[in-house]
Design an enzyme around this catalytic site. Structure first.
Site, PDB file in Angstrom:
ATOM      1  CB  ALA A 169      55.711  11.654 -41.618  1.00 15.21           C
ATOM      2  CG  HIS A 245      62.334   4.183 -39.066  1.00 15.93           C
ATOM      3  ND1 HIS A 245      62.153   3.819 -40.399  1.00 15.93           N
ATOM      4  CD2 HIS A 245      62.199   5.530 -39.022  1.00 15.93           C
ATOM      5  CE1 HIS A 245      61.922   4.900 -41.115  1.00 15.93           C
ATOM      6  NE2 HIS A 245      61.953   5.947 -40.308  1.00 15.93           N
ATOM      7  CG  ASP A 277      55.769   3.297 -30.963  1.00 18.71           C
ATOM      8  OD1 ASP A 277      55.794   2.175 -31.507  1.00 18.71           O
ATOM      9  OD2 ASP A 277      55.459   4.337 -31.582  1.00 18.71           O
ATOM     10  N   GLY A 278      55.007   0.067 -29.337  1.00 22.41           N
ATOM     11  CA  GLY A 278      53.782  -0.705 -29.405  1.00 22.41           C
ATOM     12  C   GLY A 278      52.925  -0.371 -30.603  1.00 22.41           C
ATOM     13  CG  ASP A 303      61.033   8.392 -36.251  1.00 24.12           C
ATOM     14  OD1 ASP A 303      61.526   9.490 -36.543  1.00 24.12           O
ATOM     15  OD2 ASP A 303      60.274   7.752 -37.008  1.00 24.12           O
ATOM     16  CB  ALA A 341      53.735  11.865 -38.571  1.00 28.70           C
TER      17      ALA A 341
END
Length: 419
Positions: A169, A245, A277-278, A303, A341
């Site tokens: 992003a 990440h 977050d899946g 993030d 993003a």
């Protein structure tokens, strides 16, 4: 008179394990006692959720015995059926509540900070997004004031020194190789508050910049990179200690070309960030990271961009525009349109998902959410665990691991009786 508060009746997650029917005593901004409640039978722990040390009880001698009776200036708050865990520590967050740290204003920054505090993040770094160097330096100057005021734990620069092949992003036209002079400019602009910088070490100047950061006391993070396995090993030897990440914005783990993922997972010096977050990770990859690195080397992050804590819609992310649909943020236009993003995640949701969906134990989840990132930042003497003398930063969860309360430095951000 300083208020003394006893939180009782909940399961308390300590570094050694879970204490059923525990008690946490807070006086002023500090924790002054932790351990079993006076009337609790010792050794009552749920084996599936952690072990209890029957003899474990900490008390600050300067404040009296943990079992002293409630008196004037004291209050007991009973939290039956709940959990008390340390406040969460987020190494990587760009914004929330409709606001962004990249806006470069104290007002927007405080909106983002308050949003994540209300979801249990009592300590956080402010992450920037790729931009013009002078603009990033101005952002750093503003954010550094909030660090000096104690609102933030430091600044994380994500970009512009990242790979155009893995920009995600970030605006491709603003990317640049990590020239050490440019790296130094941003570090200096932060006036001693820069704590981490993400870069692609395979780019020209990458290894030299990693060494510069390590020598300056700034965490060098490998991320948004097209690095090979061998080049990543070189970066770690040069001083890189964080994987930004992990799995996202880097080459996939392949059987003949293991890439950066294998190098970052196998080295005990590296802490790996995970976005739980899946959307960003398949559960199998989360399990792989925990199996190889363990909770002492995994740091859950959000993030998060400005849409965290907000509804679907359009939001800015640095110079880019993001559209959020069903909670997933993607770049809405330009050459990177459709790219994920960041996230709309908050750490209370990441905690609940880890325990109820991913099957992680509460104790190891707490480590990844609090203790490990605190240790990485060098502030584990103050935050990251429930221990005597540390800041009274804690989160109260119900039996289903939903957030009920948040305390930061002894003051309720979300009161369990009201929230």
């Amino acid at each position: 008179m300083v208020q003394r508060t006893h939180l009782t009746g909940a399961r308390v997650v300590l570094p050694e394990g879970v204490v059923d029917h525990g008690r946490v005593t807070v006086e002023g901004t500090r924790i002054t006692a932790v351990g079993p409640a006076p009337d609790a039978a010792p050794g009552q722990a749920d084996p599936a959720r952690g072990q209890t040390d029957p003899a474990h009880s900490q008390t600050d001698p300067a404040h009296g015995h943990a079992d002293s009776a409630t008196a004037h200036g004291e209050r007991a708050l009973d939290l039956p059926g709940g959990w008390i865990v340390p406040g969460f520590v987020d190494l990587h967050v760009h914004g929330g509540g409709g606001a962004s740290f990249s806006a470069g204003t104290p007002e927007e920054s405080m909106t983002a900070i308050r949003t994540h505090r209300a979801h249990g993040t009592t300590t956080m770094l402010a992450s920037t997004v790729t931009g013009d160097l002078d603009d990033l330096a101005r952002q750093a100057a503003t954010l550094s004031e909030l660090v000096e005021q104690g609102e933030l734990a430091g600044i994380h620069f994500e970009g512009p020194f990242i790979s155009p092949h893995r920009c995600g992003a970030h605006q491709p036209s603003l990317l640049r190789a990590p020239d050490p002079a440019d790296v130094r400019k941003l570090v200096d602009a932060a006036r001693g508050t820069a704590r981490m910088m993400t870069l692609a070490p395979e780019l020209p100047g990458g290894l030299e910049s990693v060494r510069l950061l390590a020598d300056s006391g700034v965490l060098a993070a490998v991320g948004h990179t097209d690095s090979t396995y061998e080049a990543t090993i070189e970066a770690i030897r040069a001083g890189a200690t964080v994987a930004t990440h992990l799995f996202n914005a880097m080459p996939s783990l392949l059987h003949r070309t293991p890439g950066p993922v294998a190098a970052l997972l196998e080295d005990e010096r590296v802490t790996v960030e995970l976005i739980n977050d899946g959307t960003h990770l398949h559960p199998a990859m989360l399990e792989l990271a925990f199996h190889r690195a363990g909770a002492d080397r995994v740091a859950f992050i959000t993030d998060a961009m400005g849409a965290a804590g907000m509804s679907d819609g359009r939001y800015p992310l640095g110079p880019m525009e993001v559209e959020v649909k069903e909670g997933v943020a993607r770049i809405s236009g330009g050459p990177t349109a459709g790219s994920i993003a960041g996230s709309t995640l908050t750490l209370d949701r990441a905690f609940r998902r880890a325990v109820t969906i991913d099957g992680l134990g509460v104790v190891e989840t707490v480590r990844a959410m609090s203790a490990t990132p605190a240790r990485l930042l060098g502030i584990a003497d103050r935050v990251g665990s429930l221990e005597v003398g540390k800041d009274a930063d804690l989160v109260v969860l119900d039996d289903d691991f939903r957030l009920r309360g948040v305390m930061r430095r002894g003051a309720w951000v979300v009161h369990p009786e009201l929230g």
